[in-house]
Scaffold this motif. Sequence first.
Motif, short mmCIF file in Angstrom:
data_model
loop_
_atom_site.label_atom_id
_atom_site.label_comp_id
_atom_site.label_asym_id
_atom_site.label_seq_id
_atom_site.Cartn_x
_atom_site.Cartn_y
_atom_site.Cartn_z
N LYS A 120 45.04 109.08 78.58
CA LYS A 120 44.35 107.96 78.05
C LYS A 120 44.20 108.31 76.42
O LYS A 120 44.22 108.96 76.18
CB LYS A 120 43.08 107.84 78.69
N VAL A 121 44.47 106.91 75.72
CA VAL A 121 44.17 107.16 73.95
C VAL A 121 43.93 105.91 73.66
O VAL A 121 43.45 105.01 74.28
CB VAL A 121 46.04 107.54 73.11
N VAL A 122 43.72 106.04 72.19
CA VAL A 122 42.74 105.11 71.85
C VAL A 122 43.13 104.47 70.97
O VAL A 122 44.15 105.54 70.05
CB VAL A 122 40.73 105.49 71.32
N VAL A 123 43.50 103.44 70.55
CA VAL A 123 44.43 102.64 69.27
C VAL A 123 43.44 101.82 69.23
O VAL A 123 42.74 100.81 69.35
CB VAL A 123 45.06 101.39 69.97
N ILE A 124 43.96 102.16 67.21
CA ILE A 124 43.10 101.03 66.34
C ILE A 124 44.11 100.86 65.53
O ILE A 124 44.36 101.35 64.29
CB ILE A 124 41.76 102.57 65.38
N PRO A 125 44.45 99.53 65.85
CA PRO A 125 45.34 98.56 65.31
C PRO A 125 44.84 98.05 63.64
O PRO A 125 44.32 97.04 63.64
CB PRO A 125 45.33 97.23 66.41
N SER A 126 44.28 98.45 62.85
CA SER A 126 43.54 98.37 61.56
C SER A 126 44.09 98.29 60.68
O SER A 126 44.46 99.92 60.10
CB SER A 126 42.48 99.28 61.28
N LYS A 127 44.92 97.23 59.86
CA LYS A 127 45.87 97.21 58.84
C LYS A 127 45.13 98.22 57.86
O LYS A 127 46.02 98.96 56.65
CB LYS A 127 46.37 96.01 58.15
N GLY A 128 44.08 97.85 57.15
CA GLY A 128 42.51 98.71 56.40
C GLY A 128 42.90 100.30 56.58
O GLY A 128 43.38 101.39 55.71
N LEU A 129 42.67 100.32 57.76
CA LEU A 129 42.95 102.40 58.18
C LEU A 129 44.17 103.13 58.02
O LEU A 129 44.81 104.00 57.83
CB LEU A 129 42.85 102.56 59.40
N GLU A 130 45.33 102.30 58.33
CA GLU A 130 46.64 102.45 58.13
C GLU A 130 47.08 102.51 56.91
O GLU A 130 47.54 103.19 56.24
CB GLU A 130 47.25 101.24 59.10
#
Length: 142
Positions: A120-130
């Motif tokens: 199980k992993v966490v996904v952070i779909p953030s353009k800013g963080l990317e």
Amino acid sequence: MGMLDKLFGGSKDYPPLPEDNEAQARLNEVKGPLEELAQRVSDPLEVVPAERQAFVFVGKPPKRFGIAWIHDGKVSGLKELTDEHKLSPGAVGEMVTKLGHAYEHASQSPRFSTEVGGKKVVVIPSKGLEQEVQQIIEHATH
């Protein structure tokens, strides 16, 4: 329960990543190397999907973590980045500090969970963080 989670090492439960989400499509682009990383590492993983690549916070950001960068069909960790670009310990420390700050800047970004390589992993779909992580890595390696 939050206090007990911290005491006993529990993690937050995030909603499942929707199958039709752009982040899911981006994860599929790096599926093989991401699965290998998930199977090899016992620490928690938080994935920031990007176009044809992904950035993975390994451990417990923003304080105690490492970073993996999945690109060109391979996984590069801090050691590979340091060796390949001949980074000084000071440059690596500065990069890690900046990455921790970038993670904190995205603390309000939505997070999802998914399974990768049986983990199980966490996904952070953030353009800013990317974009911030990309800039930090590019600045340190160029």
